[in-house]
Design an enzyme around this catalytic site. Sequence first.
Site, PDB file in Angstrom:
ATOM      1  N   GLU A   1     -17.595   6.520  -4.504  1.00 14.29           N
ATOM      2  CA  GLU A   1     -18.190   6.133  -5.610  1.00 14.29           C
ATOM      3  C   GLU A   1     -19.937   6.006  -5.455  1.00 14.29           C
ATOM      4  OE1 GLU A   1     -16.814   1.954  -6.106  1.00 14.29           O
ATOM      5  OE2 GLU A   1     -14.866   2.669  -5.610  1.00 14.29           O
ATOM      6  N   ARG A  46     -23.998   5.928   4.596  1.00 12.24           N
ATOM      7  CA  ARG A  46     -25.415   5.788   4.144  1.00 12.24           C
ATOM      8  C   ARG A  46     -26.178   5.680   5.055  1.00 12.24           C
ATOM      9  NH1 ARG A  46     -23.538  -0.310   1.965  1.00 12.24           N
ATOM     10  NH2 ARG A  46     -22.731  -0.127   4.079  1.00 12.24           N
ATOM     11  N   GLU A  55      -8.646  -2.613  -6.522  1.00 12.23           N
ATOM     12  CA  GLU A  55      -7.389  -3.008  -6.013  1.00 12.23           C
ATOM     13  C   GLU A  55      -6.965  -4.260  -6.315  1.00 12.23           C
ATOM     14  OE1 GLU A  55      -6.550  -0.425  -1.916  1.00 12.23           O
ATOM     15  OE2 GLU A  55      -8.789  -1.176  -2.186  1.00 12.23           O
ATOM     16  N   HIS A  66      -9.924   8.905  -2.125  1.00 16.31           N
ATOM     17  CA  HIS A  66     -10.205   7.506  -1.890  1.00 16.31           C
ATOM     18  C   HIS A  66     -10.996   7.580  -0.684  1.00 16.31           C
ATOM     19  CE1 HIS A  66      -9.864   2.904  -1.588  1.00 16.31           C
ATOM     20  NE2 HIS A  66     -10.219   3.217  -0.346  1.00 16.31           N
ATOM     21  N   LEU A  67     -12.572   7.224  -0.441  1.00 16.69           N
ATOM     22  CA  LEU A  67     -13.373   7.364   0.560  1.00 16.69           C
ATOM     23  C   LEU A  67     -13.895   6.321   0.795  1.00 16.69           C
ATOM     24  CD1 LEU A  67     -14.698  10.962  -0.733  1.00 16.69           C
ATOM     25  CD2 LEU A  67     -12.629  10.568   0.542  1.00 16.69           C
ATOM     26  N   ASP A 125       0.863  -1.366   0.002  1.00 13.52           N
ATOM     27  CA  ASP A 125      -0.006   0.077  -0.024  1.00 13.52           C
ATOM     28  C   ASP A 125       0.919   1.136   0.083  1.00 13.52           C
ATOM     29  OD1 ASP A 125      -2.286  -1.311   0.128  1.00 13.52           O
ATOM     30  OD2 ASP A 125      -3.161  -0.544   1.967  1.00 13.52           O
TER      31      ASP A 125
END
Length: 394
Positions: free
Chosen positions: A330, A281, A381, A204-205, A144
């Site tokens: 996304e 969400r 990934e 990147h969330l 990473d």
Amino acid sequence: MPSRNILVINCGSSSIKFALVNEAHSLFPLHGLAERLGSRDAVLRWKRGGDSDSLMIPNADHRAALAQLLPMVQNAAGGKLHGIGHRVVHGGELFTHATRIDDRVVEAIRATAPLAPLHNPANLQGIEAAMTLFPKLPHVAVFDTAFHQSLPEHAYRYALPEALYREHGVRRYGFHGTSHRYVSHRAAEMAGLAVGDSSWLSAHLGNGSSTCAIVNGQSLDTSMGLTPLEGLVMGTRSGDVDPNLHSHLARTLGWSLERIDSMLNNESGLLGLSDLSNDMRTLEQEREQGHPGAALAIEVFCYRLAKSLAAMSCALPQLDGVIFTGGIGENSPLVRAKTAAHLRLFDLRLDQEANARCVRGVAGPIQAAGHPRVLVIPTNEERQIALDTLALLD
């Protein structure tokens, strides 16, 4: 030459996430998760094609779970597996790219464990179990941190005594490198630009979140640091706080370092701000119902994200676009819209219909006509790890 198959493994302390990747197909022939390993409730879940299934594997460890997985993988691969790619969280300064695993590499990963005590030992468990079960296959470690080894010294050094860096490796390393690299390549492809002649801001969330400044295919700055706690507000992680918070809480509340560390990593972020949930969400739903904590958590998350993207722009010669990826990036038009609204000086404006459309795996541009490019790109990934593994087999 027939297309090749790579098994990608991502081991946690009590889990194994896996995917079989075929270089010629975008969909995974097989993927799944073994979780709660080491307990009576250990279970292996997988999807193959449109079918899902599971198997209870009581008290199975990583090796036992991989052994259960082996015949499934061989069958899905048509009897031919060409290599195994392992996600490794921390490579320190030793690894700047994917590396074939041998005894020397195993020991080097072990040596970096103090920098990632929750992740590297678990990654090693998976590597050692897989190498025992698949001794004749090539194994590749994909780190990473490797993508961020291109950071210039002025971006990775902390303003601390030099001996801490020289003797103990205290510096900024960054994470999510595999994801940032993958989406920046996809962004260049979608925009018709060369990877080696393009500049991106990537966000990147997810439950863990980070931003990255990418210029000509190289990471020049990123929001995470020595550990994945630095930077943005995350699901349960605080992100940046006053460094003196530790001594303040120890002095006024009598908290131990362990208690403070646990609070910052496990009880903070969206969960701490909302006093409700770490799941974006859920927070969006509760915000609609008038929950003030949910609304505040979302506001802080988006403002801090915009601040970080603005800071990352210092590393860019020009801006070819902003990329949103990861589970939140996304799938949350609200987060994307609120973040863009804070970046008025970038002249970002979103097309509301395009923004609403790009969810659940739909990629594409979401900027309004005549404004700077904003892209939603689902990360992959596993495919990037497989591509890195294949590159070392060529």
